[in-house]
Write a protein that holds these residues in place. Structure first.
Motif, PDB file in Angstrom:
ATOM      1  N   PRO A   1     -49.509 117.827 -16.717  1.00 44.69           N
ATOM      2  CA  PRO A   1     -49.169 116.806 -16.169  1.00 44.69           C
ATOM      3  C   PRO A   1     -48.182 115.857 -17.057  1.00 44.69           C
ATOM      4  CG  PRO A   1     -50.665 115.771 -16.024  1.00 44.69           C
ATOM      5  CD  PRO A   1     -51.027 116.680 -16.178  1.00 44.69           C
TER       6      PRO A   1
ATOM      7  N   LYS B   1     -41.934 115.651 -13.604  1.00 44.75           N
ATOM      8  CA  LYS B   1     -41.460 115.114 -12.740  1.00 44.75           C
ATOM      9  C   LYS B   1     -40.275 115.086 -12.322  1.00 44.75           C
ATOM     10  CE  LYS B   1     -45.663 112.394 -10.583  1.00 44.75           C
ATOM     11  NZ  LYS B   1     -45.815 112.085  -9.954  1.00 44.75           N
TER      12      LYS B   1
ATOM     13  N   GLU C   1     -39.977 120.964 -12.412  1.00 41.31           N
ATOM     14  CA  GLU C   1     -40.145 120.788 -11.397  1.00 41.31           C
ATOM     15  C   GLU C   1     -39.564 122.259 -10.792  1.00 41.31           C
ATOM     16  OE1 GLU C   1     -40.046 120.305  -6.898  1.00 41.31           O
ATOM     17  OE2 GLU C   1     -40.418 118.630  -7.944  1.00 41.31           O
TER      18      GLU C   1
ATOM     19  N   SER D   1     -52.374 110.726  -8.994  1.00 35.68           N
ATOM     20  CA  SER D   1     -51.428 110.866  -9.017  1.00 35.68           C
ATOM     21  C   SER D   1     -50.788 112.229  -9.237  1.00 35.68           C
ATOM     22  CB  SER D   1     -50.541 109.351  -9.380  1.00 35.68           C
ATOM     23  OG  SER D   1     -49.051 109.623  -8.677  1.00 35.68           O
ATOM     24  N   ALA D   2     -51.101 112.629 -10.675  1.00 31.85           N
ATOM     25  CA  ALA D   2     -50.420 114.240 -11.280  1.00 31.85           C
ATOM     26  C   ALA D   2     -50.928 114.693  -9.982  1.00 31.85           C
ATOM     27  CB  ALA D   2     -50.146 113.417 -12.758  1.00 31.85           C
TER      28      ALA D   2
ATOM     29  N   ALA E   1     -52.128 114.938  -7.406  1.00 33.37           N
ATOM     30  CA  ALA E   1     -51.859 115.347  -5.898  1.00 33.37           C
ATOM     31  C   ALA E   1     -50.330 115.769  -5.976  1.00 33.37           C
ATOM     32  CB  ALA E   1     -51.453 114.240  -5.788  1.00 33.37           C
ATOM     33  N   TYR E   2     -49.518 115.761  -7.034  1.00 36.59           N
ATOM     34  CA  TYR E   2     -47.660 116.098  -6.969  1.00 36.59           C
ATOM     35  C   TYR E   2     -48.080 117.845  -7.539  1.00 36.59           C
ATOM     36  CZ  TYR E   2     -43.390 117.051  -9.809  1.00 36.59           C
ATOM     37  OH  TYR E   2     -42.173 117.565  -9.747  1.00 36.59           O
ATOM     38  N   LEU E   3     -48.734 118.145  -8.347  1.00 35.57           N
ATOM     39  CA  LEU E   3     -48.967 118.798  -8.977  1.00 35.57           C
ATOM     40  C   LEU E   3     -49.243 119.946  -7.308  1.00 35.57           C
ATOM     41  CD1 LEU E   3     -50.346 119.168 -12.047  1.00 35.57           C
ATOM     42  CD2 LEU E   3     -47.622 120.291 -11.886  1.00 35.57           C
TER      43      LEU E   3
ATOM     44  N   GLY F   1     -49.423 119.758  -4.464  1.00 36.22           N
ATOM     45  CA  GLY F   1     -48.101 119.751  -3.614  1.00 36.22           C
ATOM     46  C   GLY F   1     -47.722 120.928  -3.517  1.00 36.22           C
ATOM     47  N   LEU F   2     -47.698 121.361  -5.284  1.00 41.05           N
ATOM     48  CA  LEU F   2     -46.649 122.195  -6.056  1.00 41.05           C
ATOM     49  C   LEU F   2     -46.813 123.163  -5.475  1.00 41.05           C
ATOM     50  CD1 LEU F   2     -44.658 120.940  -9.527  1.00 41.05           C
ATOM     51  CD2 LEU F   2     -44.121 121.012  -6.747  1.00 41.05           C
TER      52      LEU F   2
ATOM     53  N   ASP G   1     -57.017 108.430  -1.253  1.00 41.30           N
ATOM     54  CA  ASP G   1     -56.646 109.119  -3.147  1.00 41.30           C
ATOM     55  C   ASP G   1     -57.495 108.520  -2.996  1.00 41.30           C
ATOM     56  OD1 ASP G   1     -54.156 108.872  -3.318  1.00 41.30           O
ATOM     57  OD2 ASP G   1     -53.204 106.886  -2.565  1.00 41.30           O
TER      58      ASP G   1
END
Length: 371
Positions: A233, A248, A253, A289-290, A292-294, A296-297, A321
């Motif tokens: 991240p 991001k 992305e 949070s990062a 969770a973003y990754l 999702g990818l 969380d």
């Protein structure tokens, strides 16, 4: 001051000056030859370009980096030729030579003028069957004739191997998973997990390239388990002289999804099943949070390839969380699953994740030999 003392002092100063000059020259030479490695380390450590503004563009300075790259390429080519030669020799040795024709005695007492009568003689020794040459194509993954249990998503058969990919998260989980596969089902593993790696800095370590090479050279791999994320991240380099892609951002992305796809493309090409483990929540909110973003990818791309995604959060008892260093076990006691850095796992946490991965695998026809 006596002349002799003055001469000795001068010699000492000259020797010190030579030593200092040698140290400076050696240091500059090492930087000159290893400039690319230093730059990549700096990028990964500080997540920004570390090129020297003027010197880095000088042809004379770049010559050192180019020379190191050429030597590395020559070394890899030489090692590759040796491996090909060893493989060719092994293939020749594996092919059994045809058995010599047996000597059959002739009946010398046949009537005069009649053709000699051949007396057949049984061959007592058994002739070994010719060894089968290894097929270059991969066999299809074994599938149980009965529906798999609802908890399992992939299937392994005798002779299959598992490929373990990832960073230090996988380094902790891999030994437990490998031992269970080997001891219970005699399934071998190829563990290439390596700390400080991910998909954002291929110049430091290129996972898509490593996966492609490993699957090409290991035809028995039928399952790949991937577990990474905490090293990614950050702003991502595009190439020499280009600005970094902001974490991001749409461009970041897109590039990151392409690297996920590059791994999944190789799995599909070689008919390898994939379990991609998403990283769990972290102690620091920004890093969590990062992740969770990754995650999702990973989940989206894995779903597009009809492969399998596993989140580590439920394994550790996390909802939404939430983060905790401990987990309440079946006996009602709190056990520690995360170490103090809030990122990595204790042995208990490693084993929990390894067992969860193992529970997704079916072994039709294989006998469990231990626990």
């Amino acid at each position: 001051m006596p002349a002799s003392n003055s001469g000795q002092l001068l010699r000492v100063q000259l020797d010190a000056a030579k030593a200092f000059y040698g140290i400076v020259l050696t240091t500059v030479l090492l930087f000159w030859l290893n400039q690319d490695s230093i730059s990549l380390y700096c990028q990964q450590k500080y997540h920004q370009s570390c090129e020297l503004p003027v010197l880095g563009q000088s042809p004379a300075w770049r010559l050192g980096g180019n020379l190191t790259q050429a030597l590395g390429a020559a070394r890899d080519s030489f090692v590759g030729s040796l491996e090909q030669s060893r493989t060719a020799v092994a293939q020749v040795d594996s092919v059994a030579l045809p058995a010599p024709m047996p000597v059959v005695p002739v009946n010398l007492e046949a009537p005069h003028g009649a053709p000699p009568v051949v007396a057949p003689k049984p061959i007592a020794a058994k002739v070994a069957a010719p060894a089968m040459a290894a097929t270059p194509t991969k066999p299809a993954a074994a599938v149980s004739p009965n529906p798999l249990p609802s908890a399992t998503v992939v299937s392994l058969a005798a002779g299959d191997e598992v490929f373990l990919v990832g960073d230090s998260l996988m380094q902790g989980v891999a030994p437990h998973l490998s031992n269970s596969l080997r001891k219970r089902y005699q399934i071998k593993s190829v563990n290439l997990s390596r700390q400080s790696t991910g998909l954002a800095y291929p110049g430091f370590f290129n996972w898509p390239q490593t996966v492609a090479r490993t699957l090409e050279n290991s035809p028995n791999i039928r399952l790949m388990v991937i577990f990474l994320g905490p090293n990614d991240p950050w702003d991502m380099p595009q190439g020499k002289g280009k600005p970094f892609l902001r974490f991001k951002s749409p461009e970041w992305e897109t590039a990151y999804r392409q690297r996920i796809d590059a791994i999944l493309d190789q799995a599909r090409e070689h008919q390898v099943q994939v379990i991609w483990v998403g990283p769990p929540n972290m102690q620091k909110p920004r890093l969590s949070s990062a992740m969770a973003y990754l995650s999702g990818l990973y989940q989206e791309q894995v779903g597009l390839y009809q492969q399998h995604y596993l989140s580590a959060n439920p394994v550790l008892g996390y909802q939404d969380d939430a983060f905790s260093y401990t987990l309440q076990n079946s006996q009602g006691k709190r056990v520690k699953t995360r170490v103090d850095d809030g990122i990595h796992f204790t042995i208990t946490g490693q084993k929990l994740i390894a067992e969860q991965i193992l529970s997704l695998i079916a072994f039709p026809g294989l006998t469990v030999t231990g626990h």
